[in-house]
Design a protein around this motif. Structure first.
Motif, PDB file in Angstrom:
ATOM      1  N   LEU A  93       0.801  -1.218   0.000  1.00  8.57           N
ATOM      2  CA  LEU A  93       0.000   0.000   0.000  1.00  8.57           C
ATOM      3  C   LEU A  93       0.842   1.280   0.000  1.00  8.57           C
ATOM      4  O   LEU A  93       0.499   2.240  -0.707  1.00  8.57           O
ATOM      5  CB  LEU A  93      -0.990  -0.011   1.160  1.00  8.57           C
ATOM      6  N   PRO A  94       1.959   1.351   0.735  1.00  4.78           N
ATOM      7  CA  PRO A  94       2.806   2.548   0.611  1.00  4.78           C
ATOM      8  C   PRO A  94       3.336   2.733  -0.814  1.00  4.78           C
ATOM      9  O   PRO A  94       3.431   3.868  -1.306  1.00  4.78           O
ATOM     10  CB  PRO A  94       3.945   2.272   1.596  1.00  4.78           C
ATOM     11  N   TRP A  95       3.660   1.625  -1.494  1.00  5.68           N
ATOM     12  CA  TRP A  95       4.117   1.709  -2.887  1.00  5.68           C
ATOM     13  C   TRP A  95       2.992   2.201  -3.785  1.00  5.68           C
ATOM     14  O   TRP A  95       3.208   3.052  -4.658  1.00  5.68           O
ATOM     15  CB  TRP A  95       4.612   0.339  -3.341  1.00  5.68           C
ATOM     16  N   VAL A  96       1.769   1.694  -3.567  1.00 18.39           N
ATOM     17  CA  VAL A  96       0.626   2.140  -4.371  1.00 18.39           C
ATOM     18  C   VAL A  96       0.380   3.631  -4.156  1.00 18.39           C
ATOM     19  O   VAL A  96       0.143   4.379  -5.105  1.00 18.39           O
ATOM     20  CB  VAL A  96      -0.640   1.330  -4.027  1.00 18.39           C
ATOM     21  N   LYS A  97       0.432   4.069  -2.906  1.00 12.77           N
ATOM     22  CA  LYS A  97       0.222   5.493  -2.602  1.00 12.77           C
ATOM     23  C   LYS A  97       1.238   6.373  -3.323  1.00 12.77           C
ATOM     24  O   LYS A  97       0.905   7.467  -3.804  1.00 12.77           O
ATOM     25  CB  LYS A  97       0.335   5.728  -1.089  1.00 12.77           C
ATOM     26  N   ALA A  98       2.468   5.880  -3.406  1.00 13.04           N
ATOM     27  CA  ALA A  98       3.534   6.685  -4.005  1.00 13.04           C
ATOM     28  C   ALA A  98       3.491   6.685  -5.530  1.00 13.04           C
ATOM     29  O   ALA A  98       3.861   7.674  -6.160  1.00 13.04           O
ATOM     30  CB  ALA A  98       4.897   6.176  -3.528  1.00 13.04           C
ATOM     31  N   THR A  99       3.027   5.571  -6.129  1.00 19.17           N
ATOM     32  CA  THR A  99       3.108   5.440  -7.583  1.00 19.17           C
ATOM     33  C   THR A  99       1.771   5.645  -8.292  1.00 19.17           C
ATOM     34  O   THR A  99       1.738   6.037  -9.452  1.00 19.17           O
ATOM     35  CB  THR A  99       3.657   4.054  -7.970  1.00 19.17           C
ATOM     36  N   SER A 100       0.679   5.352  -7.614  1.00 20.56           N
ATOM     37  CA  SER A 100      -0.638   5.471  -8.243  1.00 20.56           C
ATOM     38  C   SER A 100      -1.642   5.991  -7.226  1.00 20.56           C
ATOM     39  O   SER A 100      -2.567   5.284  -6.831  1.00 20.56           O
ATOM     40  CB  SER A 100      -1.089   4.118  -8.795  1.00 20.56           C
ATOM     41  N   PRO A 101      -1.458   7.213  -6.767  1.00 26.75           N
ATOM     42  CA  PRO A 101      -2.310   7.743  -5.713  1.00 26.75           C
ATOM     43  C   PRO A 101      -3.786   7.754  -6.102  1.00 26.75           C
ATOM     44  O   PRO A 101      -4.127   8.021  -7.245  1.00 26.75           O
ATOM     45  CB  PRO A 101      -1.776   9.166  -5.509  1.00 26.75           C
ATOM     46  N   LEU A 102      -4.624   7.410  -5.144  1.00 29.58           N
ATOM     47  CA  LEU A 102      -6.082   7.461  -5.232  1.00 29.58           C
ATOM     48  C   LEU A 102      -6.702   6.298  -6.009  1.00 29.58           C
ATOM     49  O   LEU A 102      -7.923   6.172  -6.050  1.00 29.58           O
ATOM     50  CB  LEU A 102      -6.567   8.783  -5.849  1.00 29.58           C
ATOM     51  N   ASP A 103      -5.891   5.427  -6.600  1.00 29.80           N
ATOM     52  CA  ASP A 103      -6.453   4.357  -7.425  1.00 29.80           C
ATOM     53  C   ASP A 103      -5.729   3.044  -7.164  1.00 29.80           C
ATOM     54  O   ASP A 103      -4.805   2.673  -7.883  1.00 29.80           O
ATOM     55  CB  ASP A 103      -6.348   4.732  -8.908  1.00 29.80           C
ATOM     56  N   ALA A 104      -6.144   2.338  -6.133  1.00 30.48           N
ATOM     57  CA  ALA A 104      -5.553   1.044  -5.804  1.00 30.48           C
ATOM     58  C   ALA A 104      -6.342  -0.057  -6.505  1.00 30.48           C
ATOM     59  O   ALA A 104      -7.549  -0.178  -6.328  1.00 30.48           O
ATOM     60  CB  ALA A 104      -5.572   0.820  -4.293  1.00 30.48           C
ATOM     61  N   ARG A 105      -5.664  -0.865  -7.319  1.00 35.38           N
ATOM     62  CA  ARG A 105      -6.331  -1.933  -8.061  1.00 35.38           C
ATOM     63  C   ARG A 105      -5.883  -3.283  -7.513  1.00 35.38           C
ATOM     64  O   ARG A 105      -4.754  -3.736  -7.771  1.00 35.38           O
ATOM     65  CB  ARG A 105      -6.032  -1.793  -9.554  1.00 35.38           C
ATOM     66  N   ILE A 106      -6.776  -3.907  -6.752  1.00 34.98           N
ATOM     67  CA  ILE A 106      -6.483  -5.142  -6.037  1.00 34.98           C
ATOM     68  C   ILE A 106      -7.440  -6.231  -6.505  1.00 34.98           C
ATOM     69  O   ILE A 106      -8.643  -6.005  -6.613  1.00 34.98           O
ATOM     70  CB  ILE A 106      -6.639  -4.962  -4.508  1.00 34.98           C
ATOM     71  N   TRP A 107      -6.905  -7.434  -6.750  1.00 30.31           N
ATOM     72  CA  TRP A 107      -7.729  -8.564  -7.192  1.00 30.31           C
ATOM     73  C   TRP A 107      -7.508  -9.747  -6.263  1.00 30.31           C
ATOM     74  O   TRP A 107      -6.390 -10.204  -6.098  1.00 30.31           O
ATOM     75  CB  TRP A 107      -7.367  -8.930  -8.629  1.00 30.31           C
ATOM     76  N   SER A 108      -8.587 -10.222  -5.671  1.00 32.14           N
ATOM     77  CA  SER A 108      -8.586 -11.467  -4.914  1.00 32.14           C
ATOM     78  C   SER A 108      -9.137 -12.546  -5.830  1.00 32.14           C
ATOM     79  O   SER A 108     -10.351 -12.669  -6.009  1.00 32.14           O
ATOM     80  CB  SER A 108      -9.440 -11.330  -3.642  1.00 32.14           C
ATOM     81  N   ALA A 109      -8.258 -13.330  -6.427  1.00 32.57           N
ATOM     82  CA  ALA A 109      -8.644 -14.348  -7.407  1.00 32.57           C
ATOM     83  C   ALA A 109      -8.808 -15.682  -6.691  1.00 32.57           C
ATOM     84  O   ALA A 109      -7.844 -16.228  -6.161  1.00 32.57           O
ATOM     85  CB  ALA A 109      -7.582 -14.451  -8.500  1.00 32.57           C
ATOM     86  N   GLY A 110     -10.014 -16.210  -6.696  1.00 35.91           N
ATOM     87  CA  GLY A 110     -10.297 -17.392  -5.897  1.00 35.91           C
ATOM     88  C   GLY A 110     -10.634 -16.956  -4.487  1.00 35.91           C
ATOM     89  O   GLY A 110     -10.045 -17.410  -3.509  1.00 35.91           O
ATOM     90  N   CYS A 111     -11.603 -16.053  -4.370  1.00 33.96           N
ATOM     91  CA  CYS A 111     -11.885 -15.390  -3.083  1.00 33.96           C
ATOM     92  C   CYS A 111     -12.655 -16.260  -2.114  1.00 33.96           C
ATOM     93  O   CYS A 111     -12.870 -15.870  -0.962  1.00 33.96           O
ATOM     94  CB  CYS A 111     -12.658 -14.090  -3.322  1.00 33.96           C
ATOM     95  N   SER A 112     -13.108 -17.430  -2.554  1.00 33.40           N
ATOM     96  CA  SER A 112     -13.860 -18.338  -1.693  1.00 33.40           C
ATOM     97  C   SER A 112     -15.053 -17.627  -1.069  1.00 33.40           C
ATOM     98  O   SER A 112     -15.775 -16.910  -1.748  1.00 33.40           O
ATOM     99  CB  SER A 112     -12.932 -18.937  -0.629  1.00 33.40           C
ATOM    100  N   ARG A 113     -15.249 -17.748   0.241  1.00 31.65           N
ATOM    101  CA  ARG A 113     -16.423 -17.176   0.895  1.00 31.65           C
ATOM    102  C   ARG A 113     -16.221 -15.732   1.357  1.00 31.65           C
ATOM    103  O   ARG A 113     -17.058 -15.195   2.060  1.00 31.65           O
ATOM    104  CB  ARG A 113     -16.853 -18.062   2.070  1.00 31.65           C
ATOM    105  N   GLY A 114     -15.108 -15.130   0.953  1.00 32.03           N
ATOM    106  CA  GLY A 114     -14.943 -13.694   1.173  1.00 32.03           C
ATOM    107  C   GLY A 114     -14.020 -13.266   2.287  1.00 32.03           C
ATOM    108  O   GLY A 114     -13.735 -12.074   2.432  1.00 32.03           O
ATOM    109  N   GLN A 115     -13.493 -14.207   3.069  1.00 35.75           N
ATOM    110  CA  GLN A 115     -12.662 -13.789   4.202  1.00 35.75           C
ATOM    111  C   GLN A 115     -11.413 -13.038   3.752  1.00 35.75           C
ATOM    112  O   GLN A 115     -11.010 -12.053   4.383  1.00 35.75           O
ATOM    113  CB  GLN A 115     -12.262 -15.013   5.057  1.00 35.75           C
ATOM    114  N   GLU A 116     -10.792 -13.499   2.675  1.00 35.08           N
ATOM    115  CA  GLU A 116      -9.575 -12.834   2.195  1.00 35.08           C
ATOM    116  C   GLU A 116      -9.846 -11.411   1.716  1.00 35.08           C
ATOM    117  O   GLU A 116      -9.204 -10.464   2.195  1.00 35.08           O
ATOM    118  CB  GLU A 116      -8.928 -13.663   1.088  1.00 35.08           C
TER     119      GLU A 116
END
Length: 270
Positions: A93-116
């Motif tokens: 997240l600190p890297w995302v803030k520094a390189t792409s502020p305001l737009d964090a693109r995160i993918w949980s692939a195989g998220c199962s029942r949502g805990q991750e």
């Protein structure tokens, strides 16, 4: 309970492997019989051969999704492999803030029942703090199991799956239902974009690259060629410097497919 012959098992396992990348060796024959046998009897199928013909003829896709829900395991809990969430918080997240502020693109692939993805969302909320309105903090959470996605949308979990969560998260993001279960707050549920998605798809329909992909304890079901091709697709859909998180029982192979090792089960695109 119906019994499955070697020929029937080979036919069914080849279909599952070709469509979903899941490898079922001979040792899984008992598992298939146990998870499908009673259901087939209850629905009036006389044999696995008759069931397979029904599966092939069903154009709605419902039979295939029911099969997947039966054979896939969706057991997980909050803060599983906690070091990953610490890495996400302290490095990603600190890297995302520094390189792409305001737009964090995160993918949980195989998220199962949502805990991750819900855990990732809570980490994100801590990170953005009072700047929440200025950030795109929604997390893409995908799974091939319709049953798992339904559970993720409801966001209801037993207390024993939440024991590793900090007290302040339980108080802030969960509402007790009075029967030993808790439901994720509506505002946190809105942070997930839940979609059905098959990782075997040769083309991923994503326009922008991700900063982080979590795909943990999914590739253990795949054979080596399937896993290699999936990792290559992940690489193409990560931003330069993006992070890939996999399960501790998984690896990327000897050449790491263009990724640099960061810490156990965490890699970075070079």
């Amino acid at each position: 309970m119906l019994k499955i012959s070697d020929q029937e098992f080979q036919q069914l396992s080849q279909y599952i492997r070709s469509q979903y990348g899941i490898k079922l060796g001979p040792e899984k024959k008992t598992l298939i019989t146990g998870r499908l046998g009673n259901t087939l009897v209850a629905k009036g199928f006389e044999s696995f051969t008759v069931y397979f013909k029904y599966l092939m003829a069903d154009e709605s896709g419902e039979a295939a999704f029911e099969l997947l829900n039966k054979i896939t395991t969706n057991h997980t809990y909050f803060m599983r492999e906690a070091a990953h969430f610490k890495c996400f918080q302290e490095k990603v997240l600190p890297w995302v803030k520094a390189t792409s502020p305001l737009d964090a693109r995160i993918w949980s692939a195989g998220c199962s029942r949502g805990q991750e993805p819900y855990t990732l969302a809570m980490v994100m909320q801590d990170c953005v703090g009072h700047n929440k309105q200025q950030w795109n903090t929604q997390i893409l959470a995908t799974d091939i199991s319709a049953q798992a996605l339904t559970a993720a949308r409801e966001g209801i979990y037993p207390a024993e799956e939440m024991v590793s969560l900090p007290d302040r998260w339980r108080k802030t993001y969960f509402q007790p239902l009075g029967d030993g279960r808790y439901q994720v707050s509506q505002r946190l549920r809105k942070e997930l974009v839940l979609r059905s998605f098959n990782l075997m798809n040769q083309q991923f329909p994503f326009r922008k690259p991700f900063h982080t992909i979590f795909c943990r304890n999914v590739m253990i079901y795949f054979d080596a060629p399937t896993k290699k091709h999936l990792i290559q697709r992940f690489y193409r859909h990560l931003a330069p410097g993006g992070y890939l998180f996999i399960g501790h029982s998984e690896s990327l192979g000897r050449d790491n497919e263009g990724f640099r090792y960061v810490q156990p089960a965490v890699y970075r695109k070079e």
